[in-house]
Design a protein around this motif. Structure first.
Motif, mmCIF file in Angstrom:
data_model
loop_
_atom_site.group_PDB
_atom_site.id
_atom_site.type_symbol
_atom_site.label_atom_id
_atom_site.label_comp_id
_atom_site.label_asym_id
_atom_site.label_seq_id
_atom_site.Cartn_x
_atom_site.Cartn_y
_atom_site.Cartn_z
ATOM 1 N N UNK A 149 -28.504 198.529 -68.370
ATOM 2 C CA UNK A 149 -28.203 199.461 -67.363
ATOM 3 C C UNK A 149 -28.509 198.331 -66.101
ATOM 4 N N UNK A 150 -29.433 197.427 -66.293
ATOM 5 C CA UNK A 150 -29.887 196.608 -65.081
ATOM 6 C C UNK A 150 -29.124 195.121 -64.925
ATOM 7 N N UNK A 151 -28.472 194.981 -66.208
ATOM 8 C CA UNK A 151 -27.754 193.618 -66.352
ATOM 9 C C UNK A 151 -26.299 193.720 -66.647
ATOM 10 N N UNK A 152 -26.080 194.872 -67.407
ATOM 11 C CA UNK A 152 -24.630 194.872 -67.983
ATOM 12 C C UNK A 152 -24.609 194.481 -69.191
ATOM 13 N N UNK A 153 -23.915 194.858 -70.176
ATOM 14 C CA UNK A 153 -23.680 194.427 -71.659
ATOM 15 C C UNK A 153 -23.156 193.180 -71.807
ATOM 16 N N UNK A 154 -22.694 192.753 -70.657
ATOM 17 C CA UNK A 154 -22.037 191.154 -70.853
ATOM 18 C C UNK A 154 -22.717 190.423 -69.764
ATOM 19 N N UNK A 155 -23.944 190.801 -68.968
ATOM 20 C CA UNK A 155 -24.449 190.216 -67.861
ATOM 21 C C UNK A 155 -23.394 190.236 -66.718
ATOM 22 N N UNK A 156 -22.622 191.422 -66.569
ATOM 23 C CA UNK A 156 -21.797 191.297 -65.464
ATOM 24 C C UNK A 156 -22.459 191.604 -64.226
ATOM 25 N N UNK A 157 -23.818 192.066 -64.235
ATOM 26 C CA UNK A 157 -24.581 192.438 -62.876
ATOM 27 C C UNK A 157 -25.479 191.346 -62.668
ATOM 28 N N UNK A 158 -25.565 190.359 -63.488
ATOM 29 C CA UNK A 158 -26.535 189.068 -63.151
ATOM 30 C C UNK A 158 -26.022 188.369 -61.929
ATOM 31 N N UNK A 159 -26.948 187.833 -61.170
ATOM 32 C CA UNK A 159 -26.828 187.295 -59.903
ATOM 33 C C UNK A 159 -28.040 186.282 -59.939
ATOM 34 N N UNK A 160 -27.683 185.129 -58.934
ATOM 35 C CA UNK A 160 -28.683 184.089 -58.608
ATOM 36 C C UNK A 160 -28.222 182.671 -59.210
ATOM 37 N N UNK A 161 -28.910 181.684 -58.715
ATOM 38 C CA UNK A 161 -28.692 180.348 -59.034
ATOM 39 C C UNK A 161 -28.740 180.026 -60.399
ATOM 40 N N UNK A 162 -29.389 180.618 -61.125
ATOM 41 C CA UNK A 162 -29.525 180.494 -62.728
ATOM 42 C C UNK A 162 -28.406 181.062 -63.790
ATOM 43 N N UNK A 163 -27.481 181.878 -63.034
ATOM 44 C CA UNK A 163 -26.371 182.469 -63.789
ATOM 45 C C UNK A 163 -25.385 181.433 -64.128
ATOM 46 N N UNK A 164 -24.938 181.266 -65.266
ATOM 47 C CA UNK A 164 -23.824 180.664 -65.910
ATOM 48 C C UNK A 164 -22.727 181.531 -66.557
ATOM 49 N N UNK A 165 -21.562 181.089 -66.582
ATOM 50 C CA UNK A 165 -20.718 181.711 -67.382
ATOM 51 C C UNK A 165 -20.775 181.490 -68.963
ATOM 52 N N UNK A 166 -20.552 182.634 -69.621
ATOM 53 C CA UNK A 166 -20.934 182.614 -71.134
ATOM 54 C C UNK A 166 -19.477 181.901 -71.633
ATOM 55 N N UNK A 167 -19.714 181.089 -72.682
ATOM 56 C CA UNK A 167 -18.588 180.160 -73.212
ATOM 57 C C UNK A 167 -17.559 181.171 -74.194
ATOM 58 N N UNK A 168 -18.319 182.059 -74.718
ATOM 59 C CA UNK A 168 -17.477 182.756 -75.987
ATOM 60 C C UNK A 168 -16.860 184.111 -75.299
ATOM 61 N N UNK A 169 -17.061 184.540 -74.179
ATOM 62 C CA UNK A 169 -16.551 185.837 -73.599
ATOM 63 C C UNK A 169 -15.976 185.581 -72.167
ATOM 64 N N UNK A 170 -14.723 185.912 -71.801
ATOM 65 C CA UNK A 170 -14.296 185.867 -70.489
ATOM 66 C C UNK A 170 -14.909 186.918 -69.562
ATOM 67 N N UNK A 171 -15.316 186.356 -68.533
ATOM 68 C CA UNK A 171 -16.181 187.360 -67.904
ATOM 69 C C UNK A 171 -17.599 187.691 -67.686
ATOM 70 N N UNK A 172 -18.078 187.045 -69.034
ATOM 71 C CA UNK A 172 -19.517 187.279 -69.546
ATOM 72 C C UNK A 172 -20.486 186.318 -68.682
ATOM 73 N N UNK A 173 -21.674 186.698 -68.415
ATOM 74 C CA UNK A 173 -22.713 186.024 -67.812
ATOM 75 C C UNK A 173 -23.924 185.771 -68.493
ATOM 76 N N UNK A 174 -24.578 184.598 -68.330
ATOM 77 C CA UNK A 174 -25.940 184.631 -68.993
ATOM 78 C C UNK A 174 -26.761 183.644 -68.067
ATOM 79 N N UNK A 175 -28.100 183.746 -68.175
ATOM 80 C CA UNK A 175 -29.178 183.108 -67.467
ATOM 81 C C UNK A 175 -29.306 181.493 -68.055
ATOM 82 N N UNK A 176 -29.401 180.484 -67.474
ATOM 83 C CA UNK A 176 -29.896 179.321 -68.092
ATOM 84 C C UNK A 176 -30.735 178.604 -67.074
ATOM 85 N N UNK A 177 -32.027 178.171 -67.661
ATOM 86 C CA UNK A 177 -32.629 177.106 -66.912
ATOM 87 C C UNK A 177 -32.909 175.928 -67.772
#
Length: 339
Positions: free
Chosen positions: A303-331
């Motif tokens: 509910x907070x982040x979306x199942x594909x990270x679509x609700x994530x935001x901020x400078x640590x957000x990166x596009x996931x390589x395996x799924x179009x429109x998916x997001x992940x956090x990377x530091x």
């Protein structure tokens, strides 16, 4: 005073009020922006200094063996103890204010290994003491020892003390876990050690400090790294939800290399810690901390982040390589070892 003059004064006062209101709103917006900008700056201000288990940035305190302050069977659970390691066994000797007869388990895991079955189960004695003894695996590597108490696994008398799903449990040893899409509660304490280097270590008492924006979609991570022996210990604060799976890998420039990784779940206040073996050949590399939302997350995280990270935001957000429109956090933490 003329009617025209009164009207003019009224308009001037109204304009002044509107200007002051706008300035106050701008000030609040700037303050909010400064606060977020500070998070973003700190998210990049990685250090490679202090011990994550010491000093002001500590995730936890070392729990000494002592008599619990709260009476036995209190909803505020206390537990402490120590771990002793020899060539054959890992033994836990502890004390708790859990009721006599409560069943607890000890689980031993080796990092980067799929070994299972290294467990023991015992009951709390009348004086609150307990002893767990787990066979030591015949392989090398960093190990995690966890002592676990789940009210839902107890007889009715003990289960009723702590409520449905352990919802009456209190204290720093209380964690969440998900079962059949429901968040339940358990008591947990543990220790991390390398049996080749340590013979005795205390169970660790957690100390939580939940941030104000805990669980927010604009995720920040503030890591601290220390080299200790042949390992890098990575401790981090974040606003990620408890139970979120985070991973640690080492990125070597220009080549692939396996066996330098770790993973864990985020603690109740967004903090987490991992450790990874120090590479012996490379003289420059990057420690990468990542969080990638997926269908297996707890319901509240979806509910907070979306199942594909679509609700994530901020400078640590990166596009996931395996799924179009998916997001992940990377530091990313650049490392240049001294030796």
């Amino acid at each position: 005073m003329s009617k025209h003059m009164i009207t003019k004064i009224g308009w001037n006062l109204l304009c002044a009020f509107l200007i002051l209101t706008m300035l106050a709103a701008c000030s609040r917006e700037k303050a909010s922006t400064r606060s977020m900008a500070q998070h973003e700056a700190e998210a990049r201000a990685y250090t490679v200094t202090g011990n994550p288990n010491q000093g002001a940035s500590s995730l936890d305190e070392r729990a000494a063996n002592h008599t619990p302050v709260h009476q036995q069977s209190s909803s505020y659970v206390e537990i402490s103890g120590g771990v002793s390691i020899d060539k054959n066994t890992v033994k836990v000797t502890g004390h708790s204010n859990l009721p006599a007869g409560a069943r607890i388990k000890g689980n031993l895991a080796v990092k980067n290994s799929l070994l299972t079955g290294y467990t023991d189960e015992t009951t709390i004695q009348k004086d609150g003491s307990f002893v767990l003894q787990v066979q030591r695996p015949g392989i090398q590597g960093s190990m995690d020892l966890t002592v676990l108490f789940r009210p839902d696994d107890q007889d009715n008398e003990i289960r009723n003390l702590y409520g449905s799903g352990g919802n009456k449990l209190e204290g720093p040893y209380v964690y969440q876990y998900e079962e059949n899409k429901q968040l339940l509660h358990e008591v947990r304490i543990g220790a991390e050690f390398d049996p080749e280097q340590e013979r005795n270590t205390p169970l660790v008492k957690p100390v939580w400090n939940k941030p104000k924006d805990y669980g927010g979609p604009q995720v920040w991570i503030k890591p601290d790294v220390k080299q200790e022996g042949n390992y890098y210990h990575v401790y981090a604060r974040s606003n990620l939800l408890e139970g979120s799976d985070v991973k640690l890998t080492i990125d070597f420039p220009g080549r692939w290399q396996f066996g330098y990784d770790d993973q864990t779940q985020v603690m109740p206040d967004g903090s987490f810690s991992m450790r990874v073996k120090k590479p012996s050949l490379a003289n420059r590399y990057t420690i990468v901390i990542s969080f990638e939302p997926n269908e297996d997350m707890w319901t509240n995280a979806k509910q907070a982040y979306g199942t594909q990270g679509e609700r994530l935001s901020g400078p640590l957000v990166k596009s996931a390589d395996d799924k179009e429109g998916s997001k992940q956090i990377e530091a990313r933490i650049p490392i240049q070892p001294k030796s």
